[in-house]
Design an enzyme around this catalytic site. Structure first.
Site, PDB file in Angstrom:
ATOM      1  N   GLU A 143      -3.591  -0.069  -9.239  1.00  9.31           N
ATOM      2  CA  GLU A 143      -2.541   0.938  -9.487  1.00  9.31           C
ATOM      3  C   GLU A 143      -1.278   0.167  -9.864  1.00  9.31           C
ATOM      4  OE1 GLU A 143      -2.390   4.758  -6.657  1.00  9.31           O
ATOM      5  OE2 GLU A 143      -2.567   2.923  -5.515  1.00  9.31           O
ATOM      6  N   ASN A 201      -3.770   5.808  -1.705  1.00 14.15           N
ATOM      7  CA  ASN A 201      -3.536   5.919  -0.257  1.00 14.15           C
ATOM      8  C   ASN A 201      -2.921   7.250   0.151  1.00 14.15           C
ATOM      9  OD1 ASN A 201      -4.648   3.484   0.472  1.00 14.15           O
ATOM     10  ND2 ASN A 201      -2.782   2.362  -0.002  1.00 14.15           N
ATOM     11  N   SER A 250       0.821  -1.212   0.000  1.00 15.84           N
ATOM     12  CA  SER A 250       0.000   0.000   0.000  1.00 15.84           C
ATOM     13  C   SER A 250       0.849   1.253   0.000  1.00 15.84           C
ATOM     14  CB  SER A 250      -0.850   0.046   1.277  1.00 15.84           C
ATOM     15  OG  SER A 250      -1.699  -1.043   1.356  1.00 15.84           O
ATOM     16  N   HIS A 288      -1.069  -2.720  -7.185  1.00 17.23           N
ATOM     17  CA  HIS A 288      -1.834  -2.403  -5.971  1.00 17.23           C
ATOM     18  C   HIS A 288      -3.334  -2.571  -6.216  1.00 17.23           C
ATOM     19  CE1 HIS A 288      -3.058   0.764  -2.776  1.00 17.23           C
ATOM     20  NE2 HIS A 288      -3.011  -0.430  -2.237  1.00 17.23           N
TER      21      HIS A 288
HETATM   22  N1  CAA Z   1     -17.167 -10.669  -2.460  1.00 21.37           N
HETATM   23  C1  CAA Z   1     -18.267 -10.731  -3.232  1.00 21.37           C
HETATM   24  N2  CAA Z   1     -19.329  -9.923  -3.093  1.00 21.37           N
HETATM   25  C2  CAA Z   1     -19.272  -9.012  -2.107  1.00 21.37           C
HETATM   26  C3  CAA Z   1     -18.162  -8.885  -1.245  1.00 21.37           C
HETATM   27  C4  CAA Z   1     -17.069  -9.761  -1.459  1.00 21.37           C
HETATM   28  N3  CAA Z   1     -15.935  -9.707  -0.727  1.00 21.37           N
HETATM   29  N4  CAA Z   1     -18.395  -7.885  -0.366  1.00 21.37           N
HETATM   30  C5  CAA Z   1     -19.618  -7.398  -0.659  1.00 21.37           C
HETATM   31  N5  CAA Z   1     -20.150  -8.079  -1.710  1.00 21.37           N
HETATM   32  C6  CAA Z   1     -21.415  -7.801  -2.388  1.00 21.37           C
HETATM   33  C7  CAA Z   1     -22.642  -8.033  -1.579  1.00 21.37           C
HETATM   34  O1  CAA Z   1     -23.129  -9.352  -1.699  1.00 21.37           O
HETATM   35  C8  CAA Z   1     -23.624  -7.033  -2.176  1.00 21.37           C
HETATM   36  O2  CAA Z   1     -24.180  -7.480  -3.409  1.00 21.37           O
HETATM   37  P1  CAA Z   1     -25.510  -6.765  -4.052  1.00 21.37           P
HETATM   38  O3  CAA Z   1     -25.244  -5.296  -4.172  1.00 21.37           O
HETATM   39  O4  CAA Z   1     -25.641  -7.424  -5.392  1.00 21.37           O
HETATM   40  O5  CAA Z   1     -26.604  -7.043  -3.071  1.00 21.37           O
HETATM   41  C9  CAA Z   1     -22.744  -5.871  -2.542  1.00 21.37           C
HETATM   42  O6  CAA Z   1     -21.421  -6.404  -2.675  1.00 21.37           O
HETATM   43  C10 CAA Z   1     -22.811  -4.794  -1.519  1.00 21.37           C
HETATM   44  O7  CAA Z   1     -22.426  -5.341  -0.269  1.00 21.37           O
HETATM   45  P2  CAA Z   1     -23.072  -4.973   1.122  1.00 21.37           P
HETATM   46  O8  CAA Z   1     -24.525  -4.687   0.946  1.00 21.37           O
HETATM   47  O9  CAA Z   1     -22.635  -5.987   2.122  1.00 21.37           O
HETATM   48  O10 CAA Z   1     -22.320  -3.672   1.576  1.00 21.37           O
HETATM   49  P3  CAA Z   1     -22.103  -2.307   0.852  1.00 21.37           P
HETATM   50  O11 CAA Z   1     -23.277  -1.898   0.063  1.00 21.37           O
HETATM   51  O12 CAA Z   1     -21.550  -1.413   1.894  1.00 21.37           O
HETATM   52  O13 CAA Z   1     -20.911  -2.599  -0.198  1.00 21.37           O
HETATM   53  C11 CAA Z   1     -18.592  -2.309  -0.452  1.00 21.37           C
HETATM   54  C12 CAA Z   1     -19.711  -3.106   0.195  1.00 21.37           C
HETATM   55  C13 CAA Z   1     -18.527  -2.565  -1.946  1.00 21.37           C
HETATM   56  C14 CAA Z   1     -17.323  -2.818   0.209  1.00 21.37           C
HETATM   57  C15 CAA Z   1     -18.840  -0.775  -0.251  1.00 21.37           C
HETATM   58  O14 CAA Z   1     -19.167  -0.521   1.092  1.00 21.37           O
HETATM   59  C16 CAA Z   1     -17.645   0.052  -0.611  1.00 21.37           C
HETATM   60  O15 CAA Z   1     -17.385   0.343  -1.772  1.00 21.37           O
HETATM   61  N6  CAA Z   1     -16.865   0.491   0.423  1.00 21.37           N
HETATM   62  C17 CAA Z   1     -15.665   1.274   0.228  1.00 21.37           C
HETATM   63  C18 CAA Z   1     -14.523   0.345  -0.145  1.00 21.37           C
HETATM   64  C19 CAA Z   1     -13.241   1.086  -0.332  1.00 21.37           C
HETATM   65  O16 CAA Z   1     -13.133   2.294  -0.190  1.00 21.37           O
HETATM   66  N7  CAA Z   1     -12.173   0.322  -0.659  1.00 21.37           N
HETATM   67  C20 CAA Z   1     -10.861   0.859  -0.803  1.00 21.37           C
HETATM   68  C21 CAA Z   1     -10.143   0.684   0.499  1.00 21.37           C
HETATM   69  S1  CAA Z   1      -8.514   1.347   0.422  1.00 21.37           S
HETATM   70  C22 CAA Z   1      -7.614   0.190  -0.319  1.00 21.37           C
HETATM   71  O17 CAA Z   1      -8.072  -0.874  -0.672  1.00 21.37           O
HETATM   72  C23 CAA Z   1      -6.171   0.508  -0.504  1.00 21.37           C
HETATM   73  C24 CAA Z   1      -5.248   0.204   0.614  1.00 21.37           C
HETATM   74  O18 CAA Z   1      -4.059  -0.067   0.328  1.00 21.37           O
HETATM   75  C25 CAA Z   1      -5.638   0.308   2.023  1.00 21.37           C
HETATM   76  P1  NAD Z   2      -3.682  -9.259   6.439  1.00 20.15           P
HETATM   77  O1  NAD Z   2      -3.140  -8.980   7.785  1.00 20.15           O
HETATM   78  O2  NAD Z   2      -5.149  -9.507   6.271  1.00 20.15           O
HETATM   79  O3  NAD Z   2      -2.927 -10.522   5.791  1.00 20.15           O
HETATM   80  C1  NAD Z   2      -1.541 -10.621   5.696  1.00 20.15           C
HETATM   81  C2  NAD Z   2      -1.207 -12.099   5.550  1.00 20.15           C
HETATM   82  O4  NAD Z   2       0.193 -12.213   5.244  1.00 20.15           O
HETATM   83  C3  NAD Z   2      -1.449 -12.898   6.851  1.00 20.15           C
HETATM   84  O5  NAD Z   2      -2.286 -14.008   6.588  1.00 20.15           O
HETATM   85  C4  NAD Z   2      -0.036 -13.322   7.259  1.00 20.15           C
HETATM   86  O6  NAD Z   2       0.013 -14.579   7.900  1.00 20.15           O
HETATM   87  C5  NAD Z   2       0.649 -13.349   5.895  1.00 20.15           C
HETATM   88  N1  NAD Z   2       2.111 -13.327   6.011  1.00 20.15           N
HETATM   89  C6  NAD Z   2       2.875 -12.528   6.807  1.00 20.15           C
HETATM   90  N2  NAD Z   2       4.171 -12.851   6.651  1.00 20.15           N
HETATM   91  C7  NAD Z   2       4.227 -13.860   5.755  1.00 20.15           C
HETATM   92  C8  NAD Z   2       5.267 -14.616   5.179  1.00 20.15           C
HETATM   93  N3  NAD Z   2       6.548 -14.416   5.532  1.00 20.15           N
HETATM   94  N4  NAD Z   2       4.978 -15.588   4.284  1.00 20.15           N
HETATM   95  C9  NAD Z   2       3.676 -15.807   3.915  1.00 20.15           C
HETATM   96  N5  NAD Z   2       2.638 -15.128   4.422  1.00 20.15           N
HETATM   97  C10 NAD Z   2       2.913 -14.159   5.321  1.00 20.15           C
HETATM   98  O7  NAD Z   2      -3.212  -8.046   5.521  1.00 20.15           O
HETATM   99  P2  NAD Z   2      -3.885  -7.496   4.176  1.00 20.15           P
HETATM  100  O8  NAD Z   2      -4.850  -6.449   4.529  1.00 20.15           O
HETATM  101  O9  NAD Z   2      -4.281  -8.637   3.307  1.00 20.15           O
HETATM  102  O10 NAD Z   2      -2.628  -6.739   3.526  1.00 20.15           O
HETATM  103  C11 NAD Z   2      -1.674  -7.432   2.745  1.00 20.15           C
HETATM  104  C12 NAD Z   2      -0.920  -6.448   1.880  1.00 20.15           C
HETATM  105  O11 NAD Z   2      -1.860  -5.786   1.012  1.00 20.15           O
HETATM  106  C13 NAD Z   2      -0.218  -5.335   2.664  1.00 20.15           C
HETATM  107  O12 NAD Z   2       0.960  -4.983   1.990  1.00 20.15           O
HETATM  108  C14 NAD Z   2      -1.241  -4.204   2.623  1.00 20.15           C
HETATM  109  O13 NAD Z   2      -0.664  -2.938   2.793  1.00 20.15           O
HETATM  110  C15 NAD Z   2      -1.792  -4.380   1.210  1.00 20.15           C
HETATM  111  N6  NAD Z   2      -3.131  -3.834   0.984  1.00 20.15           N
HETATM  112  C16 NAD Z   2      -4.077  -3.874   1.977  1.00 20.15           C
HETATM  113  C17 NAD Z   2      -5.343  -3.368   1.726  1.00 20.15           C
HETATM  114  C18 NAD Z   2      -6.420  -3.410   2.784  1.00 20.15           C
HETATM  115  O14 NAD Z   2      -7.462  -2.771   2.599  1.00 20.15           O
HETATM  116  N7  NAD Z   2      -6.255  -4.137   3.870  1.00 20.15           N
HETATM  117  C19 NAD Z   2      -5.658  -2.845   0.465  1.00 20.15           C
HETATM  118  C20 NAD Z   2      -4.659  -2.835  -0.544  1.00 20.15           C
HETATM  119  C21 NAD Z   2      -3.390  -3.320  -0.258  1.00 20.15           C
END
Ligand code: CAA
Ligand code: NAD
Length: 288
Positions: free
Chosen positions: A152, A190, A119, A140
């Site tokens: 990404e 992010n 991330s 990503h």
């Molecule tokens: N697999 C399959 N289907 C899924 C699912 C999954 N993992 N999760 C949810 N669904 C489906 C549900 O069955 C539902 O289907 P219908 O619309 O056909 O009924 C639909 O998706 C919506 O689900 P929910 O009603 O449970 O919940 P929701 O309306 O809140 O939607 C969501 C869920 C799509 C996750 C929505 O809340 C959303 O877009 N949230 C924001 C997600 C976001 O911002 N993601 C980016 C995070 S940052 C990142 O990823 C980067 C990083 O490095 C941290």
């Molecule tokens: P998580 O904590 O759900 O899972 C991480 C997994 O990695 C665990 O099951 C752990 O046992 C495994 N692991 C750790 N060390 C290991 C090793 N040496 N060998 C094999 N497996 C190992 O974390 P996550 O949320 O799935 O995040 C994973 C990566 O994806 C991170 O780099 C995170 O920044 C990135 N990411 C996370 C998100 C998010 O929304 N959580 C979104 C995009 C990218």
């Protein structure tokens, strides 16, 4: 180069979603984690996600079972000797990732591409842990991987054009829209999203409003699908803190310091949905 077998490292939130989408796209997947318990948890979440897609008639039951058949679980990185392409989605931690890339470099075929789903961490730095930096890139995915359309792509300083073209091609084969982001701390999504989530925790710490009211404000005031605390619980508070620490460390800019309250929650083990407790409690009846 034809990509047939993908090695996915980590069967957590992201690795399980990536394995699912890769297998749904017809690729053979080797899913690696540190023990069987974590692999089984990852497989259960893949099954659950496929069940939701089946229920919504987005896939057929034949597609569901074929997807599951293409996923092989392993705790042995040496199995990656069969991988054409590796997607690393292990914990957001620099030493963990450097060690994994070093090991992959040793066991994978010399033509294999190695990408990280990090991330925030520098792709150039990760690539330098291998003897094939030209074959290393960032890929990503967003959470939840089966639903979120974006990937990404990040070029490290030494990533070759051929490698980057293959990363783009794979993202498109997996049904994703690809954008190219610079190798800068936390890339594009992010860089913008995580400081906003951190700011929400500062707002809570300062007593501006309750968790529920801040979430309601951002959902109804900005049309966000989830409020910042729902999203932090979904992403994982530990992951959000790790991202902020990379941003702070790599830029030296204090605006990226993790909010003390966020750190406190992580110290308490309140890492979000995955632990049953974050800003909300997922173990009680009132769980979100
Ligand atoms: N697999 C399959 N289907 C899924 C699912 C999954 N993992 N999760 C949810 N669904 C489906 C549900 O069955 C539902 O289907 P219908 O619309 O056909 O009924 C639909 O998706 C919506 O689900 P929910 O009603 O449970 O919940 P929701 O309306 O809140 O939607 C969501 C869920 C799509 C996750 C929505 O809340 C959303 O877009 N949230 C924001 C997600 C976001 O911002 N993601 C980016 C995070 S940052 C990142 O990823 C980067 C990083 O490095 C941290
Ligand atoms: P998580 O904590 O759900 O899972 C991480 C997994 O990695 C665990 O099951 C752990 O046992 C495994 N692991 C750790 N060390 C290991 C090793 N040496 N060998 C094999 N497996 C190992 O974390 P996550 O949320 O799935 O995040 C994973 C990566 O994806 C991170 O780099 C995170 O920044 C990135 N990411 C996370 C998100 C998010 O929304 N959580 C979104 C995009 C990218």
């Amino acid at each position: 180069m034809k990509i047939k077998t993908i090695g996915v490292i980590g069967s957590g939130l992201m690795g399980s979603g990536i394995a699912q989408v890769a297998a749904s796209s017809g690729l053979d997947v080797l899913l690696l984690d540190v023990d069987q318990a974590r692999l089984q948890k990852g497989l259960a979440s893949i099954s659950e996600s496929l069940d939701r897609l089946l229920k919504k008639e987005k896939i057929t039951s034949v597609q569901r079972s074929e997807t599951l058949k293409r996923i092989q679980l392993t705790t042995q990185i040496s199995d990656f000797s069969k991988a054409d392409f590796v997607i690393e989605a292990a914990t957001e931690n620099v030493p963990v990732k450097l060690d994994l890339f070093k090991k992959c470099d040793e066991v994978c075929p010399k033509e294999a591409i190695l990408v990280s789903n990090t991330s925030s961490i520098s792709i150039t730095r990760i690539a330098a842990a291998t003897r094939r930096p030209e074959k290393v890139a960032g890929m990503h995915f967003m959470n939840p991987v089966p639903l979120m359309k974006l990937v990404e792509g990040i070029r490290g300083l030494r990533t070759s054009n051929e490698t980057f073209a293959l990363v783009r091609e794979l993202a498109q084969k997996m049904g994703k829209t690809f954008i190219e982001a610079k190798d800068s701390p936390a890339f594009v999504v992010n860089r913008i999203l995580v400081p906003m989530l951190n700011e929400a925790v500062f707002a809570l710490q300062e007593g501006l409003a309750s968790v529920e009211d801040i979430d309601t404000a951002m959902k109804l005031g900005c049309n966000f699908p989830m409020g910042p605390f729902e999203l932090l619980d979904y992403v994982g508070l530990d992951t959000a803190q790790a991202i902020l620490e990379v941003m702070f460390h790599d830029t030296g800019d204090s605006k990226y310091r993790a909010c003390p309250l966020l750190k406190k929650y992580v110290e308490a083990g309140y890492t979000g949905r995955k632990s049953g407790r974050g800003f909300y409690d997922y173990t009680s009846q009132s769980a979100k």
